[in-house]
Design a protein around this motif. Structure first.
Motif, PDB file in Angstrom:
ATOM      1  N   LYS A 109       0.839  -1.195   0.000  1.00 38.11           N
ATOM      2  CA  LYS A 109       0.000   0.000   0.000  1.00 38.11           C
ATOM      3  C   LYS A 109       0.875   1.246   0.000  1.00 38.11           C
ATOM      4  CE  LYS A 109      -3.964   1.922   2.551  1.00 38.11           C
ATOM      5  NZ  LYS A 109      -5.011   1.615   1.555  1.00 38.11           N
ATOM      6  N   PRO A 110       0.644   2.207  -0.880  1.00 40.38           N
ATOM      7  CA  PRO A 110       1.432   3.444  -0.870  1.00 40.38           C
ATOM      8  C   PRO A 110       1.203   4.259   0.405  1.00 40.38           C
ATOM      9  CG  PRO A 110       0.240   3.171  -2.947  1.00 40.38           C
ATOM     10  CD  PRO A 110      -0.314   2.169  -1.991  1.00 40.38           C
ATOM     11  N   ILE A 111       2.067   5.216   0.620  1.00 43.06           N
ATOM     12  CA  ILE A 111       1.969   6.115   1.774  1.00 43.06           C
ATOM     13  C   ILE A 111       1.280   7.403   1.323  1.00 43.06           C
ATOM     14  CG2 ILE A 111       3.289   7.455   3.461  1.00 43.06           C
ATOM     15  CD1 ILE A 111       5.526   5.308   3.112  1.00 43.06           C
ATOM     16  N   HIS A 166       9.618   2.215   1.689  1.00 44.01           N
ATOM     17  CA  HIS A 166      10.944   1.647   1.422  1.00 44.01           C
ATOM     18  C   HIS A 166      10.798   0.140   1.225  1.00 44.01           C
ATOM     19  CE1 HIS A 166      15.282   1.888   1.310  1.00 44.01           C
ATOM     20  NE2 HIS A 166      15.338   0.785   2.056  1.00 44.01           N
ATOM     21  N   GLN A 167      11.403  -0.376   0.162  1.00 43.47           N
ATOM     22  CA  GLN A 167      11.233  -1.791  -0.172  1.00 43.47           C
ATOM     23  C   GLN A 167      12.591  -2.447  -0.409  1.00 43.47           C
ATOM     24  OE1 GLN A 167       8.570  -1.455  -3.563  1.00 43.47           O
ATOM     25  NE2 GLN A 167       6.756  -1.622  -2.262  1.00 43.47           N
ATOM     26  N   GLU A 168      12.871  -3.466   0.417  1.00 42.14           N
ATOM     27  CA  GLU A 168      14.078  -4.284   0.267  1.00 42.14           C
ATOM     28  C   GLU A 168      13.686  -5.750   0.349  1.00 42.14           C
ATOM     29  OE1 GLU A 168      17.256  -3.478   2.911  1.00 42.14           O
ATOM     30  OE2 GLU A 168      17.385  -1.335   2.449  1.00 42.14           O
ATOM     31  N   GLU A 169      14.544  -6.599  -0.210  1.00 39.42           N
ATOM     32  CA  GLU A 169      14.337  -8.043  -0.115  1.00 39.42           C
ATOM     33  C   GLU A 169      15.676  -8.719   0.107  1.00 39.42           C
ATOM     34  OE1 GLU A 169      13.043 -11.563  -3.140  1.00 39.42           O
ATOM     35  OE2 GLU A 169      11.659  -9.856  -2.995  1.00 39.42           O
ATOM     36  N   GLU A 170      15.835  -9.273   1.324  1.00 42.06           N
ATOM     37  CA  GLU A 170      17.077  -9.946   1.710  1.00 42.06           C
ATOM     38  C   GLU A 170      18.289  -9.052   1.475  1.00 42.06           C
ATOM     39  OE1 GLU A 170      17.187 -13.620  -0.378  1.00 42.06           O
ATOM     40  OE2 GLU A 170      15.548 -14.520   0.800  1.00 42.06           O
ATOM     41  N   GLY A 171      18.152  -7.791   1.904  1.00 38.71           N
ATOM     42  CA  GLY A 171      19.248  -6.845   1.794  1.00 38.71           C
ATOM     43  C   GLY A 171      19.402  -6.200   0.440  1.00 38.71           C
ATOM     44  N   LEU A 219      13.192  -0.671  -4.005  1.00 35.04           N
ATOM     45  CA  LEU A 219      12.746   0.696  -4.301  1.00 35.04           C
ATOM     46  C   LEU A 219      13.018   1.550  -3.076  1.00 35.04           C
ATOM     47  CD1 LEU A 219      11.456   1.916  -6.861  1.00 35.04           C
ATOM     48  CD2 LEU A 219       9.220   1.664  -5.757  1.00 35.04           C
ATOM     49  N   TRP A 220      13.815   2.589  -3.268  1.00 35.56           N
ATOM     50  CA  TRP A 220      14.133   3.496  -2.168  1.00 35.56           C
ATOM     51  C   TRP A 220      12.867   4.261  -1.776  1.00 35.56           C
ATOM     52  CZ3 TRP A 220      18.278   3.703   0.857  1.00 35.56           C
ATOM     53  CH2 TRP A 220      18.429   4.813   1.702  1.00 35.56           C
ATOM     54  N   ARG A 221      12.753   4.513  -0.479  1.00 36.25           N
ATOM     55  CA  ARG A 221      11.552   5.198   0.013  1.00 36.25           C
ATOM     56  C   ARG A 221      11.366   6.550  -0.690  1.00 36.25           C
ATOM     57  NH1 ARG A 221      15.353   5.639   4.147  1.00 36.25           N
ATOM     58  NH2 ARG A 221      16.037   7.791   4.554  1.00 36.25           N
ATOM     59  N   GLU A 222      10.130   6.894  -0.911  1.00 37.51           N
ATOM     60  CA  GLU A 222       9.729   8.160  -1.547  1.00 37.51           C
ATOM     61  C   GLU A 222      10.409   8.385  -2.891  1.00 37.51           C
ATOM     62  OE1 GLU A 222      11.335   9.341   1.808  1.00 37.51           O
ATOM     63  OE2 GLU A 222       9.633   8.403   2.807  1.00 37.51           O
ATOM     64  N   SER A 223      10.643   7.321  -3.646  1.00 36.60           N
ATOM     65  CA  SER A 223      11.243   7.472  -4.975  1.00 36.60           C
ATOM     66  C   SER A 223      10.192   7.786  -6.033  1.00 36.60           C
ATOM     67  CB  SER A 223      11.985   6.187  -5.378  1.00 36.60           C
ATOM     68  OG  SER A 223      13.100   5.982  -4.565  1.00 36.60           O
ATOM     69  N   VAL A 268      14.201   3.361 -12.386  1.00 34.82           N
ATOM     70  CA  VAL A 268      13.569   2.410 -11.473  1.00 34.82           C
ATOM     71  C   VAL A 268      12.585   1.553 -12.266  1.00 34.82           C
ATOM     72  CG1 VAL A 268      13.783   3.923  -9.468  1.00 34.82           C
ATOM     73  CG2 VAL A 268      11.706   4.000 -10.858  1.00 34.82           C
ATOM     74  N   SER A 269      12.296   0.391 -11.713  1.00 31.41           N
ATOM     75  CA  SER A 269      11.266  -0.470 -12.282  1.00 31.41           C
ATOM     76  C   SER A 269      10.432  -1.032 -11.135  1.00 31.41           C
ATOM     77  CB  SER A 269      11.872  -1.595 -13.107  1.00 31.41           C
ATOM     78  OG  SER A 269      12.669  -2.435 -12.311  1.00 31.41           O
ATOM     79  N   PHE A 270       9.158  -1.189 -11.374  1.00 34.67           N
ATOM     80  CA  PHE A 270       8.261  -1.666 -10.325  1.00 34.67           C
ATOM     81  C   PHE A 270       6.966  -2.140 -10.970  1.00 34.67           C
ATOM     82  CE2 PHE A 270       7.839   2.886 -10.903  1.00 34.67           C
ATOM     83  CZ  PHE A 270       6.481   3.076 -11.060  1.00 34.67           C
ATOM     84  N   ASP A 271       6.192  -2.869 -10.189  1.00 39.35           N
ATOM     85  CA  ASP A 271       4.855  -3.290 -10.605  1.00 39.35           C
ATOM     86  C   ASP A 271       3.814  -2.411  -9.916  1.00 39.35           C
ATOM     87  OD1 ASP A 271       5.805  -5.269 -12.217  1.00 39.35           O
ATOM     88  OD2 ASP A 271       5.431  -6.899 -10.797  1.00 39.35           O
ATOM     89  N   LEU A 272       2.816  -2.025 -10.659  1.00 42.10           N
ATOM     90  CA  LEU A 272       1.676  -1.278 -10.125  1.00 42.10           C
ATOM     91  C   LEU A 272       0.455  -2.181 -10.237  1.00 42.10           C
ATOM     92  CD1 LEU A 272       0.973   1.716  -9.139  1.00 42.10           C
ATOM     93  CD2 LEU A 272      -0.022   1.974 -11.417  1.00 42.10           C
TER      94      LEU A 272
END
Length: 702
Positions: free
Chosen positions: A50-52, A72-77, A81-85, A113-117
């Motif tokens: 969920k977005p902020i 902020h999104q990380e997976e196993e270090g 996606l950096w927060r507020e990007s 950046v790349s992401f799923d919406l």
């Protein structure tokens, strides 16, 4: 408001502040048309989170803008996606029964950046009465989903024989589309690059999939043009008192979004989110409030109400011949007769208010053609008043619930505890309400004047005689010598319900009261027990039923105050009128977007804040119309096109120095006035008068 709502004609969207339709909200969020929920889920996620929320703007009722960003999104270090990007902007509006929502993502990260919406959608097709928990019943069934190129359709076969569909299309290629309703887009954005995806959602009833949905740019332009056309025909107001200016501007904006048209002309629905339908007294009173700003809305309201005038005796719907409806519903439960709202007629005041609005409309416009077209409806309404409304022949209009699923108290204070004796006992029906007798008196006097002008002297004489007899009986039966005030009602035993309430304030407008008693009423209504500092309470402090948190027994309703204001202004009680106006304006500044809500709590203004009522409709038509009545009351403006006169009694609030009101439609022309404070006096200048009517300046009573 912890929700966001937009509306256009018959379709409205109710979401949380983030723009989502969720199930854990206190309101039944969704996309609604004809009392059916056509969207029960609408969630936007980024990489399944969920977005902020950053900003949520609900100031415009026809368009909403919501800003959010990614967590902020990380997976196993590993950085995902950096927060507020990523900025996520959601803009939505409604046009031609289609919801448009454009989701624009913009990359503020220094690198690509790349992401799923993800956009999650679902539909339950629930009737509004089921959504609100008021009713259960026999309903239809879902008929599945259909996925096509850039579109998704949900189907439903209603118990009422209506095949309902929610058709959803989008304008970008999706990575995946699930029949469950999840649409996923994969986005790759360079630094400061943005990408827009527009969803178009159309509710359908017995229709094939729509292939004629307008492009988003064309739809928004057509919507903007319609608002400009609306504004161009309005009376305009300019004042140096900014709280009043904001309140009037807000009221006009709210009223525009609350207009509907079922084929008989524009009329105001009662309010959002739950009463976006033709609604007897609410629509009639709101149209009356608007008459100085747009009298054609009164005309549309009159023809809309006339189209559903009662034709038969039907206890299930509390219907009788000639009666004006209370409320109509269009959902599955109504269509299958599981609830009586098709329409439901359980209202004692809509019929006389229909006649009051018609007489005022003719006084403002001189439109006898409309009166002639409605003459049959007028006579049937009068017959209902004299035959069905007056059950025992005592000249008073009384109500009594017949329908098993109807409303017990059938005046505007329709909650079960609103008609209460001073000892705390609830009054038994049939009940004759004080304000309703004033409406009947005003209607008959107004109709008599019209018939006299049209040369029907016999009809005029008869109505005047009936009004006079009612007035005499009213003074005998409703006045309380010990309290120097009028009872709210007479109960089943014809005993006075003596609780001090705001209801007699409406009778001031009818000019039914004896002069000295009218003055007593105006003083009581603005006394410490009734006036909180923010407005006139529905019930006086110290009464057995008083509760400042209640719906009708100590709360403050702006429209209730506005009906009293019309009377105070008309009778020249300027001191009391200014006190009420100032209180309402002060109260508005404590609510979101300077908007008067449907009602608010009746606590004293000395606590420093107007206290909101938890489930008030906002925007609500007769609350939005109250600022327009304030302007009319400041002008003391009451035209009479029958006599070709315009009566004015101008004043300014202490906080004001100027008020200019232009383009007031009266007769076949317009009137424009300017008020300016000069020392202790208020000077009025007539900027334009093309009405052909004489200006009559009244003297102030107090």
């Amino acid at each position: 408001m912890n929700y966001r709502v937009i509306k256009e004609n018959n379709l409205f969207l109710l979401t949380d502040e983030q723009g989502d339709i969720t199930t854990n909200h206190s309101y039944g969020l969704g996309l609604y048309m004809n009392d059916t929920r056509y969207l029960s889920k609408l969630n936007v996620k980024i990489n399944n989170e969920k977005p902020i929320l950053l900003h949520s703007d609900g100031s415009e009722n026809y368009m909403s803008t919501i800003l959010s960003t990614n967590p902020h999104q990380e997976e196993e270090g590993r950085l995902i996606l950096w927060r507020e990007s990523v900025q996520i902007e959601r803009k939505r509006f409604i046009y031609d029964d289609v919801l448009y929502e454009t989701i624009t993502t913009k990359n503020y990260y220094p690198k690509p950046v790349s992401f799923d919406l993800q956009v999650e959608l679902d539909v339950d097709f629930n009737d509004m009465f089921i959504v609100r928990g008021f009713q259960t019943g026999n309903v239809g069934k879902r008929t599945g989903q259909k996925v096509e190129d850039r579109s998704l359709t949900f189907g439903y076969e209603g118990a009422d024989g209506i095949n309902r569909k929610t058709y959803i299309q989008w304008d970008n290629e999706a990575r995946s589309v699930e029949e469950s309703g999840e649409v996923t887009f994969h986005l790759e954005l360079r630094h400061e690059e943005e990408r827009a995806i527009t969803f178009m959602i159309a509710p359908l009833e017995n229709e094939e999939i729509r292939d004629y949905i307008l492009p988003v740019e064309e739809a928004i332009q057509k919507l903007i043009v319609s608002y400009k056309e609306w504004s161009a025909g309005l009376t305009t107001v300019e004042t140096d008192y900014l709280p009043l200016q904001r309140l009037v501007d807000r009221g006009l904006s709210d009223l525009r979004v609350l207009l509907n048209d079922t084929g008989y002309g524009k009329f105001p629905v009662a309010g959002l989110p739950w009463f976006g339908v033709p609604f007897g007294r609410d629509s009639l009173i709101a149209a009356l409030q608007m008459i100085a700003f747009q009298p054609q809305v009164a005309k549309g309201t009159l023809f809309t109400m006339a189209s559903e005038q009662g034709t038969k005796e039907d206890p299930w719907r509390d219907e009788q011949p000639g009666k004006i409806m209370h409320e109509i519903r269009y959902g599955e439960l109504a269509n299958t007769n599981q609830i009586p709202f098709t329409p439901y007629y359980g209202t004692i005041d809509a019929t006389p208010l229909f006649l009051v609005l018609l007489t005022e409309y003719v006084k403002w416009t001189g439109d006898f053609g409309t009166f002639r077209k409605l003459s049959g409806n007028v006579k049937r309404a009068l017959q209902w008043i004299d035959q069905y409304g007056d059950r025992d022949g005592d000249l008073f209009l009384e109500y009594h619930q017949e329908s098993s699923k109807g409303i017990a108290n059938q005046g505007w204070k329709d909650s079960g505890d609103s008609i209460v004796h001073r000892n705390g006992d609830y009054a038994d029906t049939p009940i004759a309400l004080v304000e309703v007798q004033g409406y009947v008196y005003q209607a008959k006097r107004g109709l008599a004047a019209i018939y006299e002008t049209l040369g029907d002297h016999e009809m005029a004489s008869g109505l005047n005689a009936e009004a006079k007899n009612l007035q005499e009986r009213f003074e005998q039966e409703f006045w309380m010598d010990d309290l120097e005030f009028y009872a709210i009602a007479l109960d089943q035993k014809k005993e006075k319900v003596g609780t001090i309430t705001s209801n007699p304030g409406h009778v001031l407008y009818s000019e039914m009261m004896a002069d000295e008693r009218a003055q007593k009423v105006s003083q009581t209504l603005t006394s410490d027990s009734m006036f909180s500092g923010y407005g006139i309470r529905t019930m006086g402090k110290g009464e057995a039923g008083y509760n400042p948190m209640s719906y009708h027994d100590g709360s403050i309703w702006p429209h209730d105050n506005s009906m009293t204001l019309l009377g105070l202004s008309k009778l020249g009680f300027t001191t009391e009128a200014k006190k009420v106006m100032s209180g309402l304006i002060d109260a508005s500044q404590h609510f979101e977007y300077d908007r008067l809500p449907e009602l608010f709590c009746g606590y004293e203004s000395t606590i420093g804040k107007a206290v909101k009522y938890p489930v008030a409709c906002s925007p609500q038509a007769w609350a939005a119309g109250t600022p327009l009545v304030i302007v009319q009351a400041l002008l003391g403006l009451f035209p009479d096109s029958l006599r070709r006169e315009i009566h004015v009694n101008p004043t300014l609030l202490d906080e004001m120095n100027t008020l200019t009101v232009q383009n007031i439609a009266i007769g076949e022309g317009v009137l424009s006035l300017s008020l300016v404070r000069k020392g202790n006096n208020v000077e009025m200048t007539i900027l334009e008068n093309s009405t052909g009517h004489d200006i009559v300046k009244e003297k102030q009573t107090v």
